[in-house]
Scaffold this motif. Structure first.
Motif, PDB file in Angstrom:
ATOM      1  N   SER A 103     -73.827 145.181  12.662  1.00 35.25           N
ATOM      2  CA  SER A 103     -72.597 145.526  13.374  1.00 35.25           C
ATOM      3  C   SER A 103     -72.791 145.489  14.889  1.00 35.25           C
ATOM      4  O   SER A 103     -71.995 144.874  15.610  1.00 35.25           O
ATOM      5  CB  SER A 103     -72.108 146.913  12.934  1.00 35.25           C
ATOM      6  N   PHE A 104     -73.863 146.119  15.389  1.00 33.42           N
ATOM      7  CA  PHE A 104     -74.056 146.123  16.847  1.00 33.42           C
ATOM      8  C   PHE A 104     -74.458 144.753  17.388  1.00 33.42           C
ATOM      9  O   PHE A 104     -73.949 144.341  18.444  1.00 33.42           O
ATOM     10  CB  PHE A 104     -75.080 147.180  17.254  1.00 33.42           C
ATOM     11  N   ALA A 143     -72.278 142.914  20.236  1.00 36.72           N
ATOM     12  CA  ALA A 143     -72.852 142.471  21.512  1.00 36.72           C
ATOM     13  C   ALA A 143     -72.610 140.979  21.744  1.00 36.72           C
ATOM     14  O   ALA A 143     -72.292 140.552  22.873  1.00 36.72           O
ATOM     15  CB  ALA A 143     -74.350 142.787  21.545  1.00 36.72           C
ATOM     16  N   LEU A 144     -72.743 140.173  20.697  1.00 38.50           N
ATOM     17  CA  LEU A 144     -72.481 138.736  20.838  1.00 38.50           C
ATOM     18  C   LEU A 144     -71.011 138.455  21.149  1.00 38.50           C
ATOM     19  O   LEU A 144     -70.698 137.554  21.941  1.00 38.50           O
ATOM     20  CB  LEU A 144     -72.900 138.009  19.559  1.00 38.50           C
ATOM     21  N   SER A 145     -70.109 139.212  20.534  1.00 34.37           N
ATOM     22  CA  SER A 145     -68.686 139.013  20.818  1.00 34.37           C
ATOM     23  C   SER A 145     -68.345 139.410  22.253  1.00 34.37           C
ATOM     24  O   SER A 145     -67.527 138.756  22.910  1.00 34.37           O
ATOM     25  CB  SER A 145     -67.846 139.816  19.830  1.00 34.37           C
ATOM     26  N   VAL A 158     -62.595 142.732  15.203  1.00 34.72           N
ATOM     27  CA  VAL A 158     -63.306 143.065  13.970  1.00 34.72           C
ATOM     28  C   VAL A 158     -64.657 143.697  14.284  1.00 34.72           C
ATOM     29  O   VAL A 158     -65.057 144.694  13.671  1.00 34.72           O
ATOM     30  CB  VAL A 158     -63.472 141.809  13.096  1.00 34.72           C
ATOM     31  N   THR A 159     -65.383 143.139  15.247  1.00 36.17           N
ATOM     32  CA  THR A 159     -66.700 143.694  15.561  1.00 36.17           C
ATOM     33  C   THR A 159     -66.590 145.104  16.114  1.00 36.17           C
ATOM     34  O   THR A 159     -67.445 145.957  15.832  1.00 36.17           O
ATOM     35  CB  THR A 159     -67.425 142.783  16.550  1.00 36.17           C
ATOM     36  N   ILE A 209     -59.844 135.421  11.211  1.00 37.96           N
ATOM     37  CA  ILE A 209     -60.471 136.715  11.442  1.00 37.96           C
ATOM     38  C   ILE A 209     -59.752 137.815  10.669  1.00 37.96           C
ATOM     39  O   ILE A 209     -60.384 138.732  10.120  1.00 37.96           O
ATOM     40  CB  ILE A 209     -60.490 137.023  12.948  1.00 37.96           C
ATOM     41  N   THR A 210     -58.432 137.735  10.579  1.00 38.30           N
ATOM     42  CA  THR A 210     -57.691 138.750   9.811  1.00 38.30           C
ATOM     43  C   THR A 210     -58.007 138.655   8.328  1.00 38.30           C
ATOM     44  O   THR A 210     -58.118 139.685   7.640  1.00 38.30           O
ATOM     45  CB  THR A 210     -56.184 138.601  10.048  1.00 38.30           C
TER      46      THR A 210
END
Length: 507
Positions: A101-102, A106-108, A146-147, A375-376
Motif C-alpha cells: 500500500s505505501f 509513494a509511486l502515485s 485508490v492508493t 481504476i474504479t
C-alpha cells in the motif's frame, strides 16, 4: 360479490408482496450475497456506460472526421483492462495489498509530480494531467485515489490496533493527503481535489477522529475549496453562473442550461435509445461530464431512476460489507471507498440537474474516461474481495460452498481473520517503533553511564507480606474490581472516539 372479489384480490396481492419480501430476505441472508451484489452492480453500470458512451459520442466523433465508434472502442478497451484489474483485485491477498500500500502510494505521488514536468506530462486545454503512452493516456490523479484509500485504511487500522496517540494518526496521513491535493491543484484539477478531500475526510471519520477536530478539518477544507473556486477565472465564472442562472445563457451558463433542456426533453419514458438531440453539438462534453443528461433524454426519468437505484444499492452493499467485516482494515477500506464513489456520483448528478456548481467530476463507471473506468473497476474488485472475507463467506467458501463464478475464475479461498494474530503483530510493530524511538533519542536524555555502572545495592530483608484472608472484607473485592476495570478498559484507545459504542462510559 364485487366487494368480496376485491378483498380476495387485495389479500392475494399482500401475500405475494410478503412472499417477495421473504424471498429477498432469504437471498440477502446467503453468505456470498454481498459479493454477488458488488459484481452485479459493477457489471450493470459498466454495460450502461458503454452503451451511453456509444450513443453520446458517435455524432461528435463522426463530425470530427473520426469513426463513429472511436470513443466507444477506446472505452471498451479500458473496460477490458478494468475487468482484468477487477480479477487481479479478487486474487490479490490482503497481506500483499497492505504490504504494497505505501510503496504504491509513494509511486502515485511521484507520478503526480512528474506529470507537472514539461516534456513528460501532456498538456490539454491548459491542464497538465496525463501521461500519453501511444494510444493510451493515463491520469495519475485517478490512481492516487485508490492508493490513498488503501494506504490510509492500512495506516489507521495499524495505528488503532497499536493504540497510538492522536498525533501519530494525524501526522502521517493528513500531511500526505494535503501534499497530494496540492499536486493535483497545480495541474490544475479542482474536481479531483474535491474527490481526494472526500477520501481524506472519510478516512478520518471512519478512523475514529474526534468530532470537534473532524469538524475543524472539514470547515477548513470547505474554505480552501471556496478560495480555489474563485481563484481562477473559469472556476469563478462557474460559481457566478450557478448563483445567477439567467445571466450569460450563451456563455458560462450555456452548458448547464443545455443539460437541463436535455433532461426536460426526455420526460418520463425518454425519446428512445440513440434519439438524443442534445448530442448533435448542442451539449458540450455530452459523453463525459454530462452523460447523465443524455441518459435522461434518451431513457427518461426511468433511466435516471435506474442509475440512482444502482448507486443506492451500492451504498447499501458497501456499508453492509463494512459492518459485517471482522478485519478493521477491511471495514475502513470498504466504508471509505463506498463514500468516495457515491459522493463523486452525487456531485456529478447534482451539477447536471442544477443543484451544484459545475465541477467536472465524472459519473463513475458511466462517463467516458479510460483511467477513471479502469481504476474504479479495480476499486470495485477490492470491495468484492472484502465481501468474500466476511466471516460467514469465509466459512462457506472453506466448507466447499463456492459457486460457479468462483470455480470458473479459480478464485483462492480467503484467509480467516484472527484477532489474536493481528494483536500480536501489532504489539511487535509497537515494540519495534519504541526501540527505534529510543535509538533516535538524544544522548542527553539517556541515563548517565556512571549511574548505569554502579553495582546494585544489597537488598534489605523484607518482612513477609500478610496474606489477606479469603473472607476478609475488601481484599478479594478490590482484587476483583481491579481486574474487572482493566478488562473493561484495556481495549479503549488513549484518544477520544466520536462513536458512542466505542467511547464507553467514563469512570
Amino acid at each position: 360479490m364485487t366487494t368480496t372479489a376485491t378483498k380476495s384480490g387485495a389479500v392475494r396481492g399482500s401475500l405475494k408482496n410478503f412472499g417477495n419480501a421473504r424471498w429477498a430476505g432469504a437471498w440477502l441472508a446467503r453468505p456470498l450475497a454481498s459479493f454477488h451484489l458488488v459484481v452485479t452492480i459493477a457489471t450493470l453500470l459498466t454495460v450502461l456506460g458503454l452503451v451511453m458512451v456509444l450513443s453520446a459520442s458517435s455524432v461528435e466523433a463522426y463530425a470530427g472526421g473520426r469513426s463513429a465508434y472511436a470513443l466507444f472502442i477506446q472505452q471498451a478497451m479500458f473496460a477490458a483492462i478494468g475487468c482484468g484489474l477487477f480479477y487481479l483485485a479478487l486474487r490479490l491477498p490482503l497481506k500483499r495489498l497492505r504490504q504494497w500500500s505505501f510503496p504504491m502510494f509513494a509511486l502515485s505521488v511521484l507520478a503526480l509530480a512528474l506529470v507537472l514536468v514539461p516534456g513528460i506530462g501532456s498538456e490539454v486545454q491548459g491542464a497538465r494531467r496525463w501521461f500519453v503512452l501511444g494510444p493510451i493516456s493515463v491520469q495519475p490523479s485517478e490512481i492516487v485515489k485508490v492508493t490513498l484509500v488503501v494506504w490510509g485504511a492500512h495506516l489507521l487500522a495499524s495505528r488503532r490496533s497499536e493504540r497510538a496517540g492522536l498525533k501519530d494518526i494525524l501526522v502521517p496521513l493528513v500531511p500526505a493527503g494535503l501534499l497530494v491535493c496540492l499536486l493535483v491543484v497545480l495541474q490544475p484539477n479542482l474536481s479531483t481535489t474535491i474527490a481526494l478531500g472526500v477520501v481524506l475526510a472519510a478516512l478520518l471519520w471512519f478512523g475514529g477522529l474526534p468530532v470537534r477536530l473532524f469538524i475543524t478539518i472539514a470547515i477548513s477544507g470547505v474554505i480552501a475549496a471556496g478560495v480555489l473556486a474563485v481563484s481562477a477565472g473559469y472556476r469563478s465564472d462557474r460559481v457566478r453562473s450557478f448563483f445567477n442562472p439567467g445571466a450569460d445563457p450563451l456563455g458560462a451558463n450555456y452548458q448547464a442550461r443545455q443539460a437541463q433542456y436535455s433532461l426536460a426533453d426526455g420526460g418520463i419514458w425518454g425519446r428512445g435509445l440513440g434519439q438524443s438531440r442534445a448530442k448533435w453539438s448542442y451539449l458540450p462534453n455530452s459523453h463525459n461530464d454530462f452523460i447523465f443528461a443524455i441518459i435522461g433524454e434518451e431513457l427518461g426519468f426511468l433511466g435516471c431512476a435506474l442509475v440512482l437505484g444502482l448507486f443506492a444499492l451500492f451504498v447499501y452493499t458497501g456499508l453492509r460489507i463494512a459492518a459485517r467485516s471482522a478485519d478493521p482494515f477491511l471495514r475502513l477500506l470498504t466504508a471509505t471507498a463506498t463514500t468516495w464513489i457515491t459522493a463523486q456520483a452525487l456531485i456529478n448528478i447534482g451539477y447536471v440537474v442544477g443543484l451544484l456548481p459545475v465541477t467536472g467530476l465524472q459519473l463513475p463507471l458511466v462517463s467516458a474516461g479510460g483511467s477513471s473506468l479502469a481504476i474504479t473497476l479495480f476499486m470495485f474488485g477490492i470491495i468484492a474481495s472484502a465481501a468474500r472475507h466476511e466471516p460467514e463467506a469465509v466459512a462457506a467458501l472453506h466448507g466447499g460452498a463456492d459457486g460457479r463464478f468462483s470455480r470458473l475464475l479459480r478464485l483462492p479461498k480467503p484467509e480467516v481473520y484472527s484477532p489474536a494474530k493481528a494483536a500480536s503483530s501489532a504489539r511487535a510493530r509497537n515494540a519495534a517503533r519504541n526501540q527505534a524511538q529510543q535509538r533516535k533519542r538524544p544522548q542527553a536524555q539517556q541515563p548517565p553511564r556512571a549511574r548505569q555502572s554502579q553495582p546494585p545495592r544489597a537488598r534489605q530483608p523484607q518482612p513477609p507480606a500478610r496474606r489477606p484472608q479469603p473472607g476478609a472484607d475488601g481484599a478479594g473485592k478490590n482484587r476483583r474490581g481491579t481486574s474487572s476495570l482493566r478488562s473493561t478498559r484495556a481495549w479503549e484507545p488513549n484518544y477520544p472516539m466520536p462513536h458512542a459504542r466505542e467511547r464507553g462510559r467514563d469512570r
